[in-house]
Design an enzyme around this catalytic site. Structure first.
Site, PDB file in Angstrom:
ATOM      1  N   HIS A   1      -0.630  -2.127  -7.242  1.00  0.00           N
ATOM      2  CA  HIS A   1      -1.440  -1.872  -6.045  1.00  0.00           C
ATOM      3  C   HIS A   1      -2.929  -1.961  -6.359  1.00  0.00           C
ATOM      4  O   HIS A   1      -3.488  -1.102  -7.047  1.00  0.00           O
ATOM      5  CB  HIS A   1      -1.075  -0.481  -5.487  1.00  0.00           C
ATOM      6  CG  HIS A   1      -1.791  -0.155  -4.236  1.00  0.00           C
ATOM      7  ND1 HIS A   1      -2.225   1.105  -3.915  1.00  0.00           N
ATOM      8  CD2 HIS A   1      -2.177  -0.946  -3.195  1.00  0.00           C
ATOM      9  CE1 HIS A   1      -2.830   1.082  -2.749  1.00  0.00           C
ATOM     10  NE2 HIS A   1      -2.823  -0.153  -2.290  1.00  0.00           N
TER      11      HIS A   1
ATOM     12  N   GLU B   1      -2.989   0.717  -9.302  1.00  0.00           N
ATOM     13  CA  GLU B   1      -1.878   1.669  -9.442  1.00  0.00           C
ATOM     14  C   GLU B   1      -0.637   0.871  -9.825  1.00  0.00           C
ATOM     15  O   GLU B   1      -0.299  -0.103  -9.151  1.00  0.00           O
ATOM     16  CB  GLU B   1      -1.582   2.353  -8.096  1.00  0.00           C
ATOM     17  CG  GLU B   1      -2.386   3.581  -7.808  1.00  0.00           C
ATOM     18  CD  GLU B   1      -1.999   4.211  -6.456  1.00  0.00           C
ATOM     19  OE1 GLU B   1      -1.729   5.412  -6.431  1.00  0.00           O
ATOM     20  OE2 GLU B   1      -1.977   3.496  -5.434  1.00  0.00           O
TER      21      GLU B   1
ATOM     22  N   ASN C   1      -3.500   6.373  -1.996  1.00  0.00           N
ATOM     23  CA  ASN C   1      -3.458   6.279  -0.530  1.00  0.00           C
ATOM     24  C   ASN C   1      -2.912   7.547   0.123  1.00  0.00           C
ATOM     25  O   ASN C   1      -3.254   7.863   1.262  1.00  0.00           O
ATOM     26  CB  ASN C   1      -2.614   5.089  -0.083  1.00  0.00           C
ATOM     27  CG  ASN C   1      -3.421   3.800  -0.105  1.00  0.00           C
ATOM     28  OD1 ASN C   1      -4.632   3.827  -0.215  1.00  0.00           O
ATOM     29  ND2 ASN C   1      -2.736   2.681  -0.018  1.00  0.00           N
TER      30      ASN C   1
ATOM     31  N   SER D   1       0.818  -1.212   0.000  1.00  0.00           N
ATOM     32  CA  SER D   1       0.000   0.000   0.000  1.00  0.00           C
ATOM     33  C   SER D   1       0.851   1.261   0.000  1.00  0.00           C
ATOM     34  O   SER D   1       0.298   2.359  -0.041  1.00  0.00           O
ATOM     35  CB  SER D   1      -0.891   0.025   1.239  1.00  0.00           C
ATOM     36  OG  SER D   1      -1.742  -1.071   1.239  1.00  0.00           O
TER      37      SER D   1
HETATM   38  N1  CAA Z   1     -15.824  -9.211  -2.410  1.00  0.00           N
HETATM   39  C1  CAA Z   1     -16.436  -9.356  -3.594  1.00  0.00           C
HETATM   40  N2  CAA Z   1     -17.510  -8.615  -3.967  1.00  0.00           N
HETATM   41  C2  CAA Z   1     -17.972  -7.728  -3.094  1.00  0.00           C
HETATM   42  C3  CAA Z   1     -17.399  -7.531  -1.836  1.00  0.00           C
HETATM   43  C4  CAA Z   1     -16.264  -8.318  -1.497  1.00  0.00           C
HETATM   44  N3  CAA Z   1     -15.628  -8.198  -0.335  1.00  0.00           N
HETATM   45  N4  CAA Z   1     -18.090  -6.563  -1.196  1.00  0.00           N
HETATM   46  C5  CAA Z   1     -19.063  -6.167  -2.029  1.00  0.00           C
HETATM   47  N5  CAA Z   1     -19.010  -6.860  -3.177  1.00  0.00           N
HETATM   48  C6  CAA Z   1     -19.874  -6.712  -4.344  1.00  0.00           C
HETATM   49  C7  CAA Z   1     -21.289  -7.173  -4.095  1.00  0.00           C
HETATM   50  O1  CAA Z   1     -21.434  -8.543  -4.354  1.00  0.00           O
HETATM   51  C8  CAA Z   1     -22.068  -6.341  -5.068  1.00  0.00           C
HETATM   52  O2  CAA Z   1     -21.940  -6.894  -6.360  1.00  0.00           O
HETATM   53  P1  CAA Z   1     -23.137  -6.775  -7.444  1.00  0.00           P
HETATM   54  O3  CAA Z   1     -23.745  -5.408  -7.348  1.00  0.00           O
HETATM   55  O4  CAA Z   1     -22.450  -7.018  -8.741  1.00  0.00           O
HETATM   56  O5  CAA Z   1     -24.089  -7.828  -7.067  1.00  0.00           O
HETATM   57  C9  CAA Z   1     -21.317  -5.020  -5.117  1.00  0.00           C
HETATM   58  O6  CAA Z   1     -19.993  -5.305  -4.631  1.00  0.00           O
HETATM   59  C10 CAA Z   1     -21.951  -3.970  -4.237  1.00  0.00           C
HETATM   60  O7  CAA Z   1     -22.017  -4.496  -2.916  1.00  0.00           O
HETATM   61  P2  CAA Z   1     -23.206  -4.233  -1.888  1.00  0.00           P
HETATM   62  O8  CAA Z   1     -24.477  -4.011  -2.660  1.00  0.00           O
HETATM   63  O9  CAA Z   1     -23.184  -5.292  -0.867  1.00  0.00           O
HETATM   64  O10 CAA Z   1     -22.781  -2.930  -1.096  1.00  0.00           O
HETATM   65  P3  CAA Z   1     -22.377  -1.500  -1.603  1.00  0.00           P
HETATM   66  O11 CAA Z   1     -23.129  -1.075  -2.814  1.00  0.00           O
HETATM   67  O12 CAA Z   1     -22.427  -0.672  -0.390  1.00  0.00           O
HETATM   68  O13 CAA Z   1     -20.855  -1.674  -2.069  1.00  0.00           O
HETATM   69  C11 CAA Z   1     -18.543  -1.524  -1.626  1.00  0.00           C
HETATM   70  C12 CAA Z   1     -19.869  -2.158  -1.214  1.00  0.00           C
HETATM   71  C13 CAA Z   1     -18.189  -2.002  -3.035  1.00  0.00           C
HETATM   72  C14 CAA Z   1     -17.502  -2.009  -0.638  1.00  0.00           C
HETATM   73  C15 CAA Z   1     -18.722   0.027  -1.648  1.00  0.00           C
HETATM   74  O14 CAA Z   1     -19.222   0.444  -0.416  1.00  0.00           O
HETATM   75  C16 CAA Z   1     -17.416   0.756  -1.909  1.00  0.00           C
HETATM   76  O15 CAA Z   1     -17.021   0.919  -3.054  1.00  0.00           O
HETATM   77  N6  CAA Z   1     -16.781   1.225  -0.830  1.00  0.00           N
HETATM   78  C17 CAA Z   1     -15.490   1.940  -0.934  1.00  0.00           C
HETATM   79  C18 CAA Z   1     -14.378   0.959  -1.107  1.00  0.00           C
HETATM   80  C19 CAA Z   1     -13.052   1.649  -1.194  1.00  0.00           C
HETATM   81  O16 CAA Z   1     -12.909   2.842  -1.121  1.00  0.00           O
HETATM   82  N7  CAA Z   1     -12.023   0.831  -1.331  1.00  0.00           N
HETATM   83  C20 CAA Z   1     -10.641   1.320  -1.346  1.00  0.00           C
HETATM   84  C21 CAA Z   1     -10.024   1.036  -0.035  1.00  0.00           C
HETATM   85  S1  CAA Z   1      -8.365   1.647   0.032  1.00  0.00           S
HETATM   86  C22 CAA Z   1      -7.445   0.364  -0.439  1.00  0.00           C
HETATM   87  O17 CAA Z   1      -7.861  -0.724  -0.638  1.00  0.00           O
HETATM   88  C23 CAA Z   1      -6.025   0.682  -0.611  1.00  0.00           C
HETATM   89  C24 CAA Z   1      -5.107   0.371   0.475  1.00  0.00           C
HETATM   90  O18 CAA Z   1      -3.971   0.044   0.173  1.00  0.00           O
HETATM   91  C25 CAA Z   1      -5.429   0.568   1.891  1.00  0.00           C
END
Ligand code: CAA
Length: 285
Positions: A140, A152, A190, A119
């Site tokens: 990433h 990334e 990040n 990250s």
């Molecule tokens: N694995 C696989 N699929 C997943 C999942 C997981 N853990 N969580 C959610 N999904 C899928 C669901 O199955 C659903 O798919 P479909 O619509 O195709 O059926 C879709 O994602 C949407 O999920 P939900 O309807 O349950 O919930 P939501 O609409 O609230 O979405 C979320 C959930 C995708 C997590 C959304 O809230 C989101 O985009 N959140 C922000 C995530 C983010 O910012 N991530 C970056 C983190 S930083 C990082 O990772 C970098 C680092 O180095 C720290």
């Protein structure tokens, strides 16, 4: 470059997600972790996601089983010897990652590309330890890997153009959109995102607003898909602390000091969704 077998080091949230998207894209994958229980937890996570793909009629049962069958779990790093491209997604500790790459260099062909899903740790430092700095790159992914479209790609000091092109082609085959980033602490996304999450923790710690209202505020007021504290729980508070410490230590800038509340939660073992408790409580881990 012809890539058919992908190695993934680490079967945690990120490693199993990367293994899943690679297998879903048709690649054979060898996923390695240090214990059988970690490997089987990763395989179970992929299996559950495949079940959901079947339920949602996006894959037939046979196709979903074929994806799972393309992932071979192992605890032996030597099983990655035949891989064309290895993506490391182990915990965020630079010495541990350097040791993994030193070991991999003994097993893998000289042409095999090594990538780290770190990250924000130094790609150049890991590349130097890998024995193949021109064939090393940062790759990433974002959590949850099957959903988030970005990768990334981070060039270290000696990453060559053919390595960048191979990683970029691979990211696209995984169904992702790559962006190019030059090495800097925490890269681009990040560097912007994590201090915002850290600031949300200060807002909570100072009693400015409740966790629920902070998250509601950012969802409704800034159109974020989820609030910063819920997102922190999703990423993992231990990972976030290590990432924040990297930014603080690398820059020496006090504006990046990790929030004491984050440190306290990590010390208590409340690491977010994966332990069932972080800023919120969760029924299933
Ligand atoms: N694995 C696989 N699929 C997943 C999942 C997981 N853990 N969580 C959610 N999904 C899928 C669901 O199955 C659903 O798919 P479909 O619509 O195709 O059926 C879709 O994602 C949407 O999920 P939900 O309807 O349950 O919930 P939501 O609409 O609230 O979405 C979320 C959930 C995708 C997590 C959304 O809230 C989101 O985009 N959140 C922000 C995530 C983010 O910012 N991530 C970056 C983190 S930083 C990082 O990772 C970098 C680092 O180095 C720290």
């Amino acid at each position: 470059m012809n890539i058919s077998i992908i190695g993934v080091v680490g079967a945690g949230i990120m490693g199993s997600g990367i293994a899943q998207v690679a297998a879903r894209a048709g690649f054979n994958v060898v996923m390695r972790d240090i214990s059988d229980s970690f490997v089987s937890r990763g395989m179970t996570a992929i299996g559950k996601n495949m079940d959901r793909e079947v339920q949602k009629n996006r894959l037939t049962r046979e196709e979903a089983d074929a994806v799972l069958n393309r992932v071979k779990g192992t605890t032996d790093l030597g099983d990655l010897a035949g891989c064309d491209f290895v993506i490391e997604a182990a915990v965020e500790q630079i010495e541990l990652k350097k040791n993994i790459f030193r070991e991999l260099d003994k097993f893998c062909r000289p042409g095999t590309i090594f990538a780290s899903n770190t990250s924000g740790l130094s790609i150049t430092e890991m590349a130097a330890a890998s024995g193949r700095p021109a064939k090393f790159i940062g790759m990433h992914f974002f959590n949850p890997v099957p959903v988030m479209r970005l990768v990334e790609l981070i060039k270290g000091a000696e990453t060559d153009d053919s390595t960048y092109e191979a990683a970029s082609d691979l990211a696209k085959k995984f169904g992702k959109e790559p962006i190019m980033v030059n090495e800097a602490p925490l890269f681009a996304v990040n560097r912007i995102l994590v201090p915002m999450l850290n600031e949300a923790m200060f807002v909570l710690m100072e009693g400015v607003a409740s966790a629920e209202d902070i998250d509601k505020g950012m969802v409704l007021g800034a159109n974020h898909p989820m609030g910063p504290l819920a997102l922190s729980d999703l990423i993992g508070l231990d990972t976030l602390l290590m990432v924040m410490e990297t930014l603080y230590n690398e820059t020496g800038d006090s504006k990046y000091r990790p929030c004491p509340l984050l440190r306290k939660k990590v010390r208590a073992g409340h690491l977010g969704r994966k332990t069932g408790r972080g800023f919120y409580e969760y029924e299933s881990k």
